[in-house]
Design a protein around this motif. Structure first.
Motif, PDB file in Angstrom:
ATOM      1  N   GLY A   1      27.710  12.415 -28.470  1.00 47.39           N
ATOM      2  CA  GLY A   1      26.911  12.034 -27.304  1.00 47.39           C
ATOM      3  C   GLY A   1      26.930  13.109 -26.231  1.00 47.39           C
ATOM      4  O   GLY A   1      25.881  13.461 -25.664  1.00 47.39           O
TER       5      GLY A   1
ATOM      6  N   LEU B   1      24.777  16.050 -27.331  1.00 42.41           N
ATOM      7  CA  LEU B   1      23.338  15.814 -27.153  1.00 42.41           C
ATOM      8  C   LEU B   1      22.915  16.053 -25.703  1.00 42.41           C
ATOM      9  O   LEU B   1      21.880  16.681 -25.437  1.00 42.41           O
ATOM     10  CB  LEU B   1      22.974  14.391 -27.566  1.00 42.41           C
ATOM     11  N   LEU B   2      23.712  15.555 -24.769  1.00 38.42           N
ATOM     12  CA  LEU B   2      23.408  15.741 -23.355  1.00 38.42           C
ATOM     13  C   LEU B   2      23.443  17.220 -22.982  1.00 38.42           C
ATOM     14  O   LEU B   2      22.593  17.708 -22.230  1.00 38.42           O
ATOM     15  CB  LEU B   2      24.389  14.955 -22.489  1.00 38.42           C
TER      16      LEU B   2
ATOM     17  N   LEU C   1      29.306   6.679 -21.094  1.00 38.83           N
ATOM     18  CA  LEU C   1      28.495   7.604 -21.887  1.00 38.83           C
ATOM     19  C   LEU C   1      27.323   6.878 -22.538  1.00 38.83           C
ATOM     20  O   LEU C   1      26.207   7.395 -22.569  1.00 38.83           O
ATOM     21  CB  LEU C   1      29.371   8.270 -22.951  1.00 38.83           C
TER      22      LEU C   1
ATOM     23  N   LEU D   1      23.364   7.754 -21.920  1.00 38.38           N
ATOM     24  CA  LEU D   1      22.421   8.060 -23.004  1.00 38.38           C
ATOM     25  C   LEU D   1      21.212   7.137 -22.942  1.00 38.38           C
ATOM     26  O   LEU D   1      20.072   7.567 -23.181  1.00 38.38           O
ATOM     27  CB  LEU D   1      23.121   7.930 -24.356  1.00 38.38           C
ATOM     28  N   GLN D   2      21.440   5.871 -22.619  1.00 35.52           N
ATOM     29  CA  GLN D   2      20.340   4.915 -22.503  1.00 35.52           C
ATOM     30  C   GLN D   2      19.405   5.312 -21.364  1.00 35.52           C
ATOM     31  O   GLN D   2      18.175   5.312 -21.522  1.00 35.52           O
ATOM     32  CB  GLN D   2      20.897   3.511 -22.268  1.00 35.52           C
TER      33      GLN D   2
ATOM     34  N   LYS E   1      17.358   8.536 -22.211  1.00 33.20           N
ATOM     35  CA  LYS E   1      16.651   8.511 -23.495  1.00 33.20           C
ATOM     36  C   LYS E   1      15.291   9.214 -23.441  1.00 33.20           C
ATOM     37  O   LYS E   1      14.969  10.012 -24.332  1.00 33.20           O
ATOM     38  CB  LYS E   1      16.471   7.073 -23.962  1.00 33.20           C
TER      39      LYS E   1
ATOM     40  N   LEU F   1      15.947  12.952 -23.452  1.00 34.72           N
ATOM     41  CA  LEU F   1      16.488  13.385 -24.741  1.00 34.72           C
ATOM     42  C   LEU F   1      15.380  13.495 -25.779  1.00 34.72           C
ATOM     43  O   LEU F   1      15.346  14.434 -26.577  1.00 34.72           O
ATOM     44  CB  LEU F   1      17.561  12.395 -25.217  1.00 34.72           C
TER      45      LEU F   1
ATOM     46  N   ILE G   1      19.400   7.749 -31.023  1.00 31.95           N
ATOM     47  CA  ILE G   1      20.133   7.490 -29.784  1.00 31.95           C
ATOM     48  C   ILE G   1      20.719   6.082 -29.790  1.00 31.95           C
ATOM     49  O   ILE G   1      21.885   5.876 -29.448  1.00 31.95           O
ATOM     50  CB  ILE G   1      19.206   7.683 -28.560  1.00 31.95           C
TER      51      ILE G   1
ATOM     52  N   ILE H   1      24.667   5.095 -29.593  1.00 26.07           N
ATOM     53  CA  ILE H   1      25.210   4.245 -28.538  1.00 26.07           C
ATOM     54  C   ILE H   1      26.057   3.128 -29.136  1.00 26.07           C
ATOM     55  O   ILE H   1      27.144   2.805 -28.634  1.00 26.07           O
ATOM     56  CB  ILE H   1      24.072   3.660 -27.669  1.00 26.07           C
TER      57      ILE H   1
END
Length: 258
Positions: A149, A152-153, A199, A203-204, A207, A210, A221, A225
């Motif tokens: 995660g 990805l960020l 985290l 991510l949500q 989204k 991303l 994603i 999660i």
């Protein structure tokens, strides 16, 4: 998803922002920091908050009106351009120039800050909280989903051209802007603890970014999660990033019209 801003409040108060001050806030977004600054400076203080996004400014105005914060004014401007939005503002009007996680998005943050010095009073404060994602994640237990995660960020920020080491660059940025650097604080961001989003929540929220950065699809994603939530344990520590807060002052040799 609601988060506390207690850490930012502590850092801003420690830097010297206080009751009655006039603050120029850069990159206000949805107004979280605007509301915090409004509270710190109180009814005798003023906050002028700047952002480029009409959508964010609309949300910020609505949020602060709902909270009854009448000492904040919002203006739309591109921070990378000359500060024409201050054309009707007297020189030396501001006690503070501040922001959170905004300099990292600017191509030449030192130039932006230098351009604002004519409106900052002599001895005025420049205070920014910025992030660093280059020395994390940090963990002892195996947490592959958490690590993915954060990866990805980090990829998303890289594709967006963000300075992922802005926290480390704060002192040099202030000096390059002609400011007198004074102090920097740094703290670890521990996932699920304190005032940060977890985290999974982050991510949500991110989204759309991303996906638009071609870093991950919606299904990827969502699956990640779920894996992150399954990995979480009350006694497991995962350091997802670092936050830095630095302050500087406009001094005798800081440029502008001092």
């Amino acid at each position: 998803m609601i988060r506390s801003n207690s850490t930012t409040e502590r850092l801003f108060r420690a830097s010297g922002i206080s009751l009655g001050m006039t603050v120029l806030e850069l990159g206000c977004g949805p107004g979280e920091v605007s509301a915090l600054l409004s509270e710190i400076v109180g009814p005798t203080g003023i906050v002028l908050a700047v952002d480029l996004s009409d959508e964010m400014l609309s949300i910020a105005k609505r949020n602060l009106e709902k909270a009854g914060k009448g000492n904040v004014r919002f203006v739309r401007a591109d921070l990378n351009d000359a500060p024409e939005y201050l054309g009707d503002v007297d020189r030396f009007s501001f006690d503070v120039v501040a922001g959170r996680r905004v300099l990292m998005y600017l191509a030449r943050p030192e130039r932006v800050l230098a351009g604002l010095l004519p409106w900052l009073r002599e001895g005025g404060l420049v205070v920014f909280e910025e992030a660093d994602s280059t020395i994390c994640p940090g963990h002892v237990a195996s947490m592959p989903a958490h690590a993915q995660g954060v990866s990805l960020l980090d990829k998303m920020l890289g594709k967006e051209g963000v300075d992922r080491s802005m926290g480390f660059h704060l002192s040099a940025t202030f000096s390059a802007a002609g400011l007198r650097f004074e102090q920097v604080w740094a703290e670890a961001v521990i996932d699920g603890q304190g005032d940060q989003y977890t985290l999974g929540e982050l991510l949500q929220l991110l989204k759309p970014r991303l996906e638009s950065s071609d870093v991950a699809t919606t299904s990827e994603i969502e699956s990640l999660i779920t894996q992150i939530e399954m990995e979480r344990e009350p006694t497991t520590i995962f350091v997802s990033g670092m936050r830095f807060c630095a302050k500087a002052r406009k001094g005798q040799n800081s440029g502008g019209d001092a």
